[in-house]
Scaffold this active site. Structure first.
Site, short mmCIF file in Angstrom:
data_model
loop_
_atom_site.label_atom_id
_atom_site.label_comp_id
_atom_site.label_asym_id
_atom_site.label_seq_id
_atom_site.Cartn_x
_atom_site.Cartn_y
_atom_site.Cartn_z
N ARG A 47 -1.75 -3.95 2.48
CA ARG A 47 -0.86 -3.12 1.67
C ARG A 47 0.32 -3.84 1.03
NH1 ARG A 47 0.14 2.61 4.24
NH2 ARG A 47 1.75 1.50 5.36
N ASP A 48 0.39 -5.17 1.12
CA ASP A 48 1.47 -5.88 0.45
C ASP A 48 1.07 -7.33 0.17
OD1 ASP A 48 3.97 -6.15 -0.75
OD2 ASP A 48 4.97 -6.68 1.12
N ILE A 49 -0.06 -7.51 -0.47
CA ILE A 49 -0.53 -8.86 -0.77
C ILE A 49 0.16 -9.37 -2.02
CG2 ILE A 49 -2.54 -10.25 -1.44
CD1 ILE A 49 -4.19 -8.41 0.33
#
Length: 89
Positions: A47-49
């Site tokens: 969810r935060d690449i």
């Protein structure tokens, strides 16, 4: 990690990466995501690449870091997005 994170190579003052290395990094990141989404139990959504979380070893092997916003999910359940998370682009 010896080669730092991907963002230092993309946005830093280092010389551009050769296409073969870029391809290797892309395949490594895709392989990591495939494992997290399909092969791990339970399924992991990062969810935060972003480039600063793609770490590179001395051979440019990808390691995905910082799972602070990750979510564990069952494979049977379809992912549902109810709110925005991660870094705004």
């Amino acid at each position: 990690m010896p080669k730092g994170s991907l963002d230092t190579h993309l946005f830093g003052k280092k010389s551009p990466l050769p296409w073969a290395v870029r391809y290797k990094i892309s395949l490594g990141l895709a392989s990591a995501l495939l494992y997290l989404h399909e092969e791990s139990e339970p399924c992991v959504r990062h969810r935060d690449i972003k480039p600063s979380k793609v770490l590179l070893d001395s051979s440019f092997i990808v390691k995905l870091g910082d799972f602070g916003l990750a979510k564990l999910m069952d494979h049977e359940l379809r992912p549902q997005t109810t709110r925005l998370v991660g870094t705004l682009g």
